[in-house]
Scaffold this motif. Structure first.
Motif, PDB file in Angstrom:
ATOM      1  N   THR A 164       0.834  -1.207   0.000  1.00  0.00           N
ATOM      2  CA  THR A 164       0.000   0.000   0.000  1.00  0.00           C
ATOM      3  C   THR A 164       0.863   1.249   0.000  1.00  0.00           C
ATOM      4  OG1 THR A 164      -1.724   1.208   1.162  1.00  0.00           O
ATOM      5  CG2 THR A 164      -0.155   0.027   2.532  1.00  0.00           C
ATOM      6  N   THR A 165       0.308   2.310  -0.542  1.00  0.00           N
ATOM      7  CA  THR A 165       0.971   3.615  -0.451  1.00  0.00           C
ATOM      8  C   THR A 165       0.347   4.432   0.671  1.00  0.00           C
ATOM      9  OG1 THR A 165      -0.569   4.499  -2.092  1.00  0.00           O
ATOM     10  CG2 THR A 165       1.562   3.753  -2.898  1.00  0.00           C
ATOM     11  N   ARG A 166      -0.738   3.929   1.208  1.00  0.00           N
ATOM     12  CA  ARG A 166      -1.427   4.685   2.266  1.00  0.00           C
ATOM     13  C   ARG A 166      -1.649   3.802   3.494  1.00  0.00           C
ATOM     14  NH1 ARG A 166      -6.170   8.409   1.494  1.00  0.00           N
ATOM     15  NH2 ARG A 166      -5.191   8.974   3.460  1.00  0.00           N
ATOM     16  N   PRO A 167      -0.582   3.492   4.227  1.00  0.00           N
ATOM     17  CA  PRO A 167      -0.701   2.550   5.339  1.00  0.00           C
ATOM     18  C   PRO A 167      -1.694   2.988   6.416  1.00  0.00           C
ATOM     19  CG  PRO A 167       1.452   3.622   5.296  1.00  0.00           C
ATOM     20  CD  PRO A 167       0.791   3.969   4.025  1.00  0.00           C
ATOM     21  N   GLU A 168      -1.879   4.310   6.591  1.00  0.00           N
ATOM     22  CA  GLU A 168      -2.762   4.756   7.665  1.00  0.00           C
ATOM     23  C   GLU A 168      -4.207   4.325   7.481  1.00  0.00           C
ATOM     24  OE1 GLU A 168      -1.284   6.548   5.480  1.00  0.00           O
ATOM     25  OE2 GLU A 168      -2.601   8.060   4.632  1.00  0.00           O
ATOM     26  N   THR A 169      -4.577   4.055   6.230  1.00  0.00           N
ATOM     27  CA  THR A 169      -5.974   3.659   6.024  1.00  0.00           C
ATOM     28  C   THR A 169      -6.237   2.224   6.459  1.00  0.00           C
ATOM     29  OG1 THR A 169      -5.624   2.887   3.763  1.00  0.00           O
ATOM     30  CG2 THR A 169      -6.202   5.223   4.051  1.00  0.00           C
ATOM     31  N   MET A 170      -5.157   1.518   6.830  1.00  0.00           N
ATOM     32  CA  MET A 170      -5.345   0.112   7.202  1.00  0.00           C
ATOM     33  C   MET A 170      -6.313  -0.044   8.377  1.00  0.00           C
ATOM     34  SD  MET A 170      -3.431  -0.555  10.274  1.00  0.00           S
ATOM     35  CE  MET A 170      -3.136  -2.286  10.086  1.00  0.00           C
ATOM     36  N   LEU A 171      -6.438   1.013   9.168  1.00  0.00           N
ATOM     37  CA  LEU A 171      -7.357   0.923  10.306  1.00  0.00           C
ATOM     38  C   LEU A 171      -8.797   0.715   9.830  1.00  0.00           C
ATOM     39  CD1 LEU A 171      -5.968   3.778  12.605  1.00  0.00           C
ATOM     40  CD2 LEU A 171      -5.392   1.341  12.604  1.00  0.00           C
ATOM     41  N   GLY A 172      -9.052   1.080   8.578  1.00  0.00           N
ATOM     42  CA  GLY A 172     -10.397   0.933   8.029  1.00  0.00           C
ATOM     43  C   GLY A 172     -10.529  -0.239   7.071  1.00  0.00           C
ATOM     44  N   ASP A 173      -9.506  -1.082   7.029  1.00  0.00           N
ATOM     45  CA  ASP A 173      -9.579  -2.242   6.124  1.00  0.00           C
ATOM     46  C   ASP A 173     -10.714  -3.173   6.521  1.00  0.00           C
ATOM     47  OD1 ASP A 173      -7.395  -1.270   4.827  1.00  0.00           O
ATOM     48  OD2 ASP A 173      -6.029  -2.899   5.397  1.00  0.00           O
ATOM     49  N   LEU A 176      -5.450  -2.331  20.682  1.00  0.00           N
ATOM     50  CA  LEU A 176      -6.552  -1.446  20.314  1.00  0.00           C
ATOM     51  C   LEU A 176      -6.488  -0.156  21.130  1.00  0.00           C
ATOM     52  CD1 LEU A 176      -9.135  -1.040  18.630  1.00  0.00           C
ATOM     53  CD2 LEU A 176     -10.421  -1.985  20.542  1.00  0.00           C
ATOM     54  N   ASP A 177      -6.150  -0.311  22.396  1.00  0.00           N
ATOM     55  CA  ASP A 177      -6.040   0.887  23.238  1.00  0.00           C
ATOM     56  C   ASP A 177      -4.990   1.833  22.695  1.00  0.00           C
ATOM     57  OD1 ASP A 177      -8.024   0.064  24.870  1.00  0.00           O
ATOM     58  OD2 ASP A 177      -6.696  -0.845  26.374  1.00  0.00           O
ATOM     59  N   ALA A 178      -3.864   1.254  22.285  1.00  0.00           N
ATOM     60  CA  ALA A 178      -2.805   2.098  21.732  1.00  0.00           C
ATOM     61  C   ALA A 178      -3.286   2.780  20.461  1.00  0.00           C
ATOM     62  CB  ALA A 178      -1.558   1.258  21.441  1.00  0.00           C
ATOM     63  N   THR A 179      -4.067   2.074  19.707  1.00  0.00           N
ATOM     64  CA  THR A 179      -4.601   2.654  18.469  1.00  0.00           C
ATOM     65  C   THR A 179      -5.583   3.780  18.795  1.00  0.00           C
ATOM     66  OG1 THR A 179      -4.325   0.553  17.315  1.00  0.00           O
ATOM     67  CG2 THR A 179      -5.873   2.137  16.349  1.00  0.00           C
ATOM     68  N   LEU A 180      -6.450   3.514  19.757  1.00  0.00           N
ATOM     69  CA  LEU A 180      -7.429   4.534  20.145  1.00  0.00           C
ATOM     70  C   LEU A 180      -6.740   5.792  20.661  1.00  0.00           C
ATOM     71  CD1 LEU A 180     -10.221   2.357  21.775  1.00  0.00           C
ATOM     72  CD2 LEU A 180     -10.378   3.663  19.655  1.00  0.00           C
ATOM     73  N   ALA A 181      -5.566   5.574  21.207  1.00  0.00           N
ATOM     74  CA  ALA A 181      -4.829   6.723  21.734  1.00  0.00           C
ATOM     75  C   ALA A 181      -4.386   7.660  20.614  1.00  0.00           C
ATOM     76  CB  ALA A 181      -3.613   6.250  22.523  1.00  0.00           C
ATOM     77  N   MET A 182      -4.409   7.150  19.396  1.00  0.00           N
ATOM     78  CA  MET A 182      -4.016   7.991  18.259  1.00  0.00           C
ATOM     79  C   MET A 182      -5.170   8.877  17.774  1.00  0.00           C
ATOM     80  SD  MET A 182      -2.060   4.945  16.264  1.00  0.00           S
ATOM     81  CE  MET A 182      -1.726   5.852  14.795  1.00  0.00           C
ATOM     82  N   HIS A 183      -6.298   8.700  18.381  1.00  0.00           N
ATOM     83  CA  HIS A 183      -7.476   9.473  18.000  1.00  0.00           C
ATOM     84  C   HIS A 183      -7.133  10.961  17.878  1.00  0.00           C
ATOM     85  CE1 HIS A 183     -11.809  10.574  17.990  1.00  0.00           C
ATOM     86  NE2 HIS A 183     -11.380  11.663  18.598  1.00  0.00           N
ATOM     87  N   GLY A 184      -7.579  11.569  16.791  1.00  0.00           N
ATOM     88  CA  GLY A 184      -7.354  13.009  16.639  1.00  0.00           C
ATOM     89  C   GLY A 184      -6.075  13.366  15.929  1.00  0.00           C
ATOM     90  N   SER A 185      -5.242  12.372  15.671  1.00  0.00           N
ATOM     91  CA  SER A 185      -3.997  12.770  15.010  1.00  0.00           C
ATOM     92  C   SER A 185      -4.213  12.881  13.509  1.00  0.00           C
ATOM     93  CB  SER A 185      -2.863  11.802  15.342  1.00  0.00           C
ATOM     94  OG  SER A 185      -3.064  10.572  14.716  1.00  0.00           O
ATOM     95  N   VAL A 202     -13.877  15.059   9.293  1.00  0.00           N
ATOM     96  CA  VAL A 202     -13.917  15.890   8.087  1.00  0.00           C
ATOM     97  C   VAL A 202     -12.580  16.582   7.827  1.00  0.00           C
ATOM     98  CG1 VAL A 202     -16.406  16.301   8.084  1.00  0.00           C
ATOM     99  CG2 VAL A 202     -14.889  17.837   9.380  1.00  0.00           C
ATOM    100  N   GLU A 203     -11.798  16.729   8.879  1.00  0.00           N
ATOM    101  CA  GLU A 203     -10.493  17.357   8.690  1.00  0.00           C
ATOM    102  C   GLU A 203      -9.392  16.343   8.420  1.00  0.00           C
ATOM    103  OE1 GLU A 203     -10.963  19.353  12.448  1.00  0.00           O
ATOM    104  OE2 GLU A 203     -10.623  21.269  11.434  1.00  0.00           O
ATOM    105  N   ALA A 204      -9.817  15.104   8.165  1.00  0.00           N
ATOM    106  CA  ALA A 204      -8.886  14.010   7.879  1.00  0.00           C
ATOM    107  C   ALA A 204      -7.971  13.713   9.059  1.00  0.00           C
ATOM    108  CB  ALA A 204      -8.077  14.295   6.614  1.00  0.00           C
ATOM    109  N   LYS A 205      -8.567  13.797  10.264  1.00  0.00           N
ATOM    110  CA  LYS A 205      -7.844  13.348  11.447  1.00  0.00           C
ATOM    111  C   LYS A 205      -8.476  12.036  11.897  1.00  0.00           C
ATOM    112  CE  LYS A 205      -6.490  17.918  12.858  1.00  0.00           C
ATOM    113  NZ  LYS A 205      -6.807  19.112  13.619  1.00  0.00           N
ATOM    114  N   LEU A 206      -7.660  11.195  12.524  1.00  0.00           N
ATOM    115  CA  LEU A 206      -8.197   9.893  12.926  1.00  0.00           C
ATOM    116  C   LEU A 206      -9.371  10.093  13.885  1.00  0.00           C
ATOM    117  CD1 LEU A 206      -5.089   7.592  13.541  1.00  0.00           C
ATOM    118  CD2 LEU A 206      -6.709   7.581  11.617  1.00  0.00           C
ATOM    119  N   GLN A 207     -10.485   9.443  13.543  1.00  0.00           N
ATOM    120  CA  GLN A 207     -11.651   9.527  14.399  1.00  0.00           C
ATOM    121  C   GLN A 207     -12.021   8.105  14.807  1.00  0.00           C
ATOM    122  OE1 GLN A 207     -15.315  11.368  12.829  1.00  0.00           O
ATOM    123  NE2 GLN A 207     -15.195  12.505  14.746  1.00  0.00           N
TER     124      GLN A 207
END
Length: 922
Positions: A239-248, A343-352, A321-326
């Motif tokens: 992938t070229t967009r690894p961050e979207t993996m959270l929505g795979d 998952l907790d560690a992932t949730l901690a990224m919320h808002g980035s 809408v601002e393309a921050k992790l929600q």
RNA sequence: GGGCGCGUAGCUCAGCGGAAGAGCACCUCCUUGACAUGGAGGGGGUCACAGGUUCGAUCCCUGUCGCGCCCACCA
């Protein structure tokens, strides 16, 4: 007759100034045009005339005139003035575009700069009020600038895409298309601009080539214990967009890909999330690309969205809408995921932010040994054309136009030639796009624009109507009781209202006289960059609502670049301001330069040198007029050039008619460069260089019929020049028209004139043969003088001249003496010894220069000419000696070659004699 | 990946089947009564390359090379 009458009442001082001062003239001429009201369409005196209409590509209200506008409007003005002079009832419909995003951005920026409350703080109503105030203050700029360029729009009809009438048109179009099922609301991926916080259409996305990476990620296969060293425990996705993996929500492999055959139907555990997602078989997956297995993120990728629909995969939106992790409180994301430290560690990224999230996610994957490899890769990344940020495919509800359906008649119309593109090859571009057209997303999450006429009931049901009252009544009927509605907050894409421009500006939806008379328009003049944005959409809307094409011709021009060919851009600092150029050189010089430089298939380069040259051209014309005036060459009422007796006058009439025909034909075929070039050559190289020079002896000579005739002809030809040039250089021609009007009968303004030159019956080959000989003779003598550095006057001897030539020489003796600096002209059977001998149109002209010339040099010159003659003869002989040529080439061509042979042989004989005589001199 | 366009004089471009053109730039000369923002004269090009069609190609066809643009494509 319309227009201001010039005559003795004119305030213009005489005599004419030595140089033309555009800055002094242009404003005054503009005012006389305005007083005359001659730009107005449908003037009574043209009631019976054929209409000719053009709608201006409405510039943004935020805009100020740039070179693109200058070019675009110069070309339209040339057409309008040309057709007006041909007697047509011209409507050039002006106006401006509300430019939703651009204008909203400008006002928001202004609020920020002034440290005033922002848009959201002040609220919709107050903000819109503010934008209207801004428009009232600044919206007129570009219109005034267009006037300075000389644009002859019917300013009384100026429209704005958000004025009352046009807004009514927008409402009606929206409602009708909605009711016809051609506008609908849909939830799908759109191009989302996370900075402007709105959806944008495909066309507003620009693809930017970017150097990036291809990350190969390991997704552990469910039921196996992940071991980085055991490939059977994981599947690799690239992938070229690894961050979207959270929505795979799946991993796809190709159905025929043997490598993954056994894995299809199994699941993987999505790292960092813990979600179990299936491995599916789908042809979208390309075994050649990446690892052959591809992660599927339906909520964040257009292709994955389609795959997801085919496999009924969940769509998990992980961005705000601002393309921050929600992620927190995100039901879609949390659905079916078990709590875990990961998952907790992932949730901690919320808002980035998405880019920060990418880094963080990659770091965590790396830690876990989940990155197989990283490859550098360049790929294209979509950016918003306004915001210049990376566009996010984003799942939202938006309004769409079924463009595919509307495109059908629009394609057919061009195929049938009802609308044609000039140059024609743009039709291919048009077809390519129209035949692959996608639904047009028309809703924007902005405030400035036409608010969508849709209201929603408490259950979300939509009521689309022309007014709130109507929607309310529909809703009340539907619900069976009075029900509170909420209006859709979105506005329409700016191009939605622009698409209606050719008929909305004419009063549609009312059945107006203007609509009836001026629709369809004749020509649209625009840049290639908005064929899709605008031209195609006007075609669709025009055909749907008016059942006819919006224009018959679409003239497409290209970009204006700087002198070195670079695109003008603010960041490069090479932007040339047309107003600055107008200030320095005059609007006419700028217009003429643009028109002359237009070349199909090429961008237009504009350098100061070019403009200066054309300013010089204006000066040249100015001085020609001054010459005519000094010599009392006043116009003579009812002068008919056909009655001229003087050969010189018959010749200039012949040349004027030739030039008029060429210019007319060129404008008719949209060859602006050709038309301007022909005008330039005629004015400078024919009228000024030869007619003015040759007319001097007549004009300064004794009074008489010849003098009177020459005065009348000089004035007549100048008038024709002013007319022919007026579409290109309206200011100077109008000024000279007024000035010359002082010496002669009164007449209306040039602009209002219905009198484009149609000069039939002036062709005169005899006059051409005679003056042509004079010109060539003078040129040849001058050439010798310059070559041999002879400054003194020299005698001319016509050697063995025919009776006709001798007669011509007698008639033109004074002219030849004056212009070639010849002391006397005589005839002789043969050229005197030691003379330079020139062959002009088959006759020998000798310059006895014994003692002055270097015989060796003269011999060399003649030898060179002899060589040329021999070469010509050899070439022609080769052709004529070729049996195939004689047999197969058209008869005229063979005849022509024979004539050339005769000419060349004659020339050779003369040169040989000359050489012979030269020998005698030694 | 698909499409379009362009390679002609130092530069910008015309010409698009029958003897290579313009403007600018360059060189030489000239303040003569319209114009020095002018006048006169001049030098400068195997028309990208290779094949083909044709009596004949800068022009038509095919291919190659170079340049530009548009559309599609975040594995």
């Amino acid at each position: 007759m319309s227009g201001v009458w010039f005559g003795r009442t004119s305030k213009i001082a005489m005599p004419i100034d030595k140089t033309y001062q555009p800055s002094e003239v242009e404003g005054r001429i503009s005012r006389t045009w305005e007083q005359a009201d001659a730009f107005r369409a449908g003037r009574p005196e043209r009631a019976g005339a054929k209409p000719y209409s053009i709608v201006i590509p409405p510039p943004n209200v935020t805009g100020s005139l740039h070179m693109g506008h200058a070019l675009n409007n110069t070309l339209q003005d040339i057409l309008c003035r040309f057709e007006r002079m041909r007697g047509r009832d011209v409507l050039w419909q002006p106006g401006t575009d509300h430019a939703g995003i651009a204008t909203q951005m400008v006002v928001e920026r202004q609020l920020m700069e002034r440290q005033q409350p922002g848009r959201r703080e002040m609220g919709r109503e107050a903000f819109l009020k503010r934008v209207w105030e801004w428009k009232a203050e600044s919206g007129g700029t570009i219109v005034n600038q267009l006037k300075r360029l000389g644009a002859s729009c019917d300013w009384s009809r100026e429209r704005f895409t958000m004025d009352e009438g046009l807004s009514r048109a927008v409402l009606k179009v929206f409602v009708e298309l909605y009711r016809a099922g051609l506008i609908y609301k849909d939830k799908r991926l759109v191009n989302w601009d996370p900075k402007l916080l709105t959806a944008i259409s495909d066309l507003e996305v620009v693809q930017v080539e970017t150097r990036g990476h291809l990350w190969h990620l390991r997704y552990p296969i469910e039921g196996k214990i992940f071991d980085p060293n055991d490939p059977s425990t994981f599947i690799v996705v690239a992938t070229t967009r690894p961050e979207t993996m959270l929505g795979d929500t799946a991993v796809a492999v190709h159905p025929d890909d043997e490598r993954y055959e056994k894995l299809v139907g199994k699941h993987v555990t999505l790292p960092l999330v813990g979600r179990k997602i299936p491995i599916i078989a789908d042809e979208y997956s390309d075994p050649e690309k990446g690892s052959g297995a591809v992660k599927i993120t339906p909520a964040h990728d257009f292709n994955d969205f389609e795959v997801g629909k085919r496999h009924k995969l969940p769509q998990i939106n992980i961005f705000s809408v601002e393309a921050k992790l929600q992620l927190k409180d995100n039901a879609e994301f949390l659905d079916g995921v078990a709590k875990s430290p990961d998952l907790d560690a992932t949730l901690a990224m919320h808002g980035s932010d998405r880019f920060a999230a990418r880094k963080a996610i990659l770091a965590r994957l790396e830690d876990k040994g989940l990155i197989e490899k990283i490859e550098p890769q360049s790929h294209v990344v979509p950016h918003g054309d306004r915001s210049n940020v990376v566009i996010e495919p984003y799942l939202t509800d938006q309004w769409y136009v079924n463009a595919k359906e509307l495109a059908k008649p629009a394609i057919a119309a061009v195929r049938q030639g009802k609308t044609r593109f000039i140059p024609k090859n743009w039709e291919t571009t048009y077809f390519n796009w129209m035949e692959n057209i996608q639904p047009w997303c028309i809703s924007r999450q902005l405030w400035w624009g036409h608010q969508i006429p849709a209201w929603y009931g408490p259950d979300g049901k939509e009521f689309v109507a022309i007014s709130e009252a109507e929607a309310q009544s529909d809703a009340d009927k539907h619900y069976g009781k009075k029900t509170a509605l909420k209006r859709d907050e979105d506005v329409l894409d700016t191009w939605f209202s622009s698409a209606l421009w050719p008929f909305s500006t004419l009063g549609w939806p009312d059945k107006t006289r203007e609509l009836d008379r001026y629709y369809p328009t004749a020509t649209l003049v625009t840049g290639f960059d908005i064929i899709f944005f605008w031209v195609a959409r006007m075609m669709m809307m025009g055909l749907h609502f008016e059942k006819d094409v919006p224009f018959h011709d679409v003239y497409i021009h290209r970009l204006v670049r700087d002198a070195s060919g670079a695109k003008m851009s603010k960041s490069k600092g090479n932007v040339v301001d047309p107003l600055g150029v107008i200030d320095e050189f005059g609007a006419d010089a700028l217009r003429f330069t643009l028109a002359r430089n237009v070349a199909p298939g090429h961008d237009i380069r504009l350098g100061p040198q070019d403009v200066e040259n054309n300013r010089n051209f204006a000066t040249k014309l100015w001085n020609a007029a001054r010459f005519v005036e000094f010599n009392g060459a006043a116009r003579v009422e009812g002068f008919d050039p056909k009655t001229a007796k003087e050969t010189l006058n018959r010749w200039i009439a012949h040349e004027t008619a030739k030039a008029a025909a060429e210019i007319t034909r060129s404008i008719e075929t949209y060859d602006f460069g050709g038309a301007a070039g022909a005008a330039y050559r005629f004015v400078w190289n024919v009228y000024c260089d030869w007619y003015v020079e040759l007319s001097k002896p007549l004009l300064t000579g004794p009074d008489g019929a010849a003098k009177d005739e020459t005065r009348a002809m000089a004035a007549w030809a100048l008038d024709e020049i002013l007319k022919l040039l007026h579409p290109f250089m309206p200011f100077i021609t109008e000024e000279l028209w007024a000035v010359t009007a002082e010496q002669g009968p009164q007449r209306p303004q040039l602009l209002a004139l219905s009198g484009w030159s149609r000069l039939d019956g002036l062709a005169d080959d005899k006059a051409e043969a005679e003056i042509g000989w004079v010109i060539e003779l003078i040129t040849a003598i001058r050439s010798i003088r310059a070559e041999m550095s002879i400054t003194a006057a020299i005698p001319l001897v016509l050697a063995g001249a025919s009776a006709e030539t001798s007669a011509r020489a007698t008639r033109w003796a004074e002219f030849i003496k004056r212009l070639a600096r010849v002391s006397e002209i005589s005839s002789a059977a043969a050229a005197p010894q030691g003379s330079v001998q020139l062959v002009v149109r088959g006759e020998v002209a000798a310059l006895p220069l014994k003692g002055v010339i270097d015989l060796a040099v003269e011999r060399a010159r003649l030898a060179k000419e002899m060589q040329r003659a021999d070469a010509d003869i050899a070439r022609v002989d080769a052709k004529l000696g070729n049996a195939n040529f004689v047999a197969r080439a058209p008869e005229e061509v063979v005849e022509e070659e024979k004539e050339k042979r005769g000419e060349a042989l004659g020339r050779k004989t003369k040169i040989a004699e000359a050489l012979e005589r030269l020998k005698g001199a030694v």
